[in-house]
Design an enzyme around this catalytic site. Structure first.
Site, short mmCIF file in Angstrom:
data_model
loop_
_atom_site.label_atom_id
_atom_site.label_comp_id
_atom_site.label_asym_id
_atom_site.label_seq_id
_atom_site.Cartn_x
_atom_site.Cartn_y
_atom_site.Cartn_z
CB THR A 174 38.63 45.30 39.64
OG1 THR A 174 38.88 46.34 40.58
CG2 THR A 174 38.55 45.87 38.26
NE ARG A 202 43.23 54.85 43.57
CZ ARG A 202 42.98 53.65 43.01
NH1 ARG A 202 41.75 53.28 42.80
NH2 ARG A 202 43.95 52.86 42.66
CB THR A 224 42.06 43.43 37.86
OG1 THR A 224 41.86 43.48 39.29
CG2 THR A 224 42.59 42.06 37.49
N GLY A 227 46.12 50.01 41.03
CA GLY A 227 45.91 50.95 39.93
C GLY A 227 47.01 51.96 39.70
#
Ligand code: ASP
Length: 307
Positions: A174, A202, A224, A227
């Site tokens: 990410t 998701r 990051t 999540g």
């Protein structure tokens, strides 16, 4: 004075798992993204433009799990999440589950600036990007063999997988940026393909304002990591709360969130943060985090592993 920090994801990034050539490529990509944002800020540009420029460059780089090079969902698609926020006016925009846009961060900014909304999902987010002439790409554009191989591994293990987990191939991430510009304004931006093998639709922390991305007049944060944990911790906003209600320094507040709150419950990852005075901190509780930062007049810092 201005300050900028960027990340390219956190996770199990062991020294042994990166060849010198891999490492050189990551450092070069981080350095280039940092320079884009830095030069904008140095020339008096807005924090918002700087974080967008840095994130766009990382989205276009297939090494990172955002835009081109994003991870695969369980059923073999790419679903892209991104968010942007500016602190002085508390504006925010985000997209979730986008499938075609080349630069999700640009679409997130469109949501912020051209709609009355904060978060648009698929397919409306891609339609908005199309309406405003942002580049769209076919599914093949987002395909990378390594990501596809990761998906096969994750499917076989039946797990949803942080992009940069123990497997040496799972080492990319990410992306995000935070900045403080010469006008004293703060901005944050984050963009991701999410987690390998995620169930379709998701949505992670990245596009959720307060979870993976936050900016106000005190700080700007981009997270990051895994999540689901960052969502339940409302991690990015928690840093802002610790500054406001407990008067902690930026560094203390970020340490509390990353090491005292997320780590004990399994929330692997990290964040980058900048405050109104231009302090920057980049803590993580994983083995590594692709990261870089630069403060007005200072040298660029680029790092991957724990120091
Ligand atoms: N936070 C991202 C997500 O859960 C993944 C990552 O940072 O690598 O979607």
């Amino acid at each position: 004075m201005f300050a900028l920090a960027i990340h390219g994801g956190a996770g199990t990034i062991a020294r042994a798992s990166l060849t010198p050539d891999d490492e050189r490529q990551y450092r070069a990509a981080l350095t280039a993204a940092l320079a884009l944002g830095h030069d904008l800020l140095r020339d008096g540009g807005a924090a918002l433009d700087a974080v967008e420029a840095a994130v766009r460059s990382l989205e276009d780089c297939p090494l990172f799990n955002a835009g081109r090079g994003a991870v695969f969902t369980h059923d073999g698609h790419h679903e892209l999440d991104a968010a942007v926020m500016t602190g002085h006016n508390r504006l925010a925009g985000a997209v979730a589950g986008a499938r075609q846009m080349q630069n999700p961060i640009r679409a997130a900014r469109l949501v912020m600036e051209r709609t009355d909304h904060v978060l648009l999902g698929y397919p409306g987010a891609d339609d908005l990007a199309r309406e405003h002439g942002l580049p769209l790409q076919p599914a093949e554009y987002f395909f990378t063999q390594k990501r596809y191989d990761q998906l096969q591994d994750a499917r076989a293990s039946g797990r949803m997988q942080l992009d940069h987990a123990a497997d040496p191939n799972w080492k990319k991430g990410t992306v995000g940026a935070v900045a403080r510009d010469v006008h004293g304004h703060l901005a944050a931006a984050t963009s991701t393909g999410g987690m390998t093998n995620k169930r379709y639709s998701r949505i992670g922390d990245t596009p959720l304002i307060g979870a993976g991305t936050w900016a106000d007049t005190r700080c700007a944060i981009s997270c990051t990591g895994n999540g689901e944990y960052f969502i339940r911790a409302v991690a990015a906003y928690d840093v802002a709360c610790l500054l406001e209600y407990k008067n902690l320094t930026l560094e203390e507040a970020c340490r509390v969130v990353v090491h005292d709150k997320l780590a004990p419950v399994g929330g692997e990852g990290g964040l980058i943060a900048v405050d109104a005075a231009g302090h920057v901190t980049l803590p993580f509780n994983s083995e590594g985090m692709y990261r870089a930062s630069q403060i007005a007049g200072g040298e660029a810092m680029v790092a991957i592993y724990k120091e």
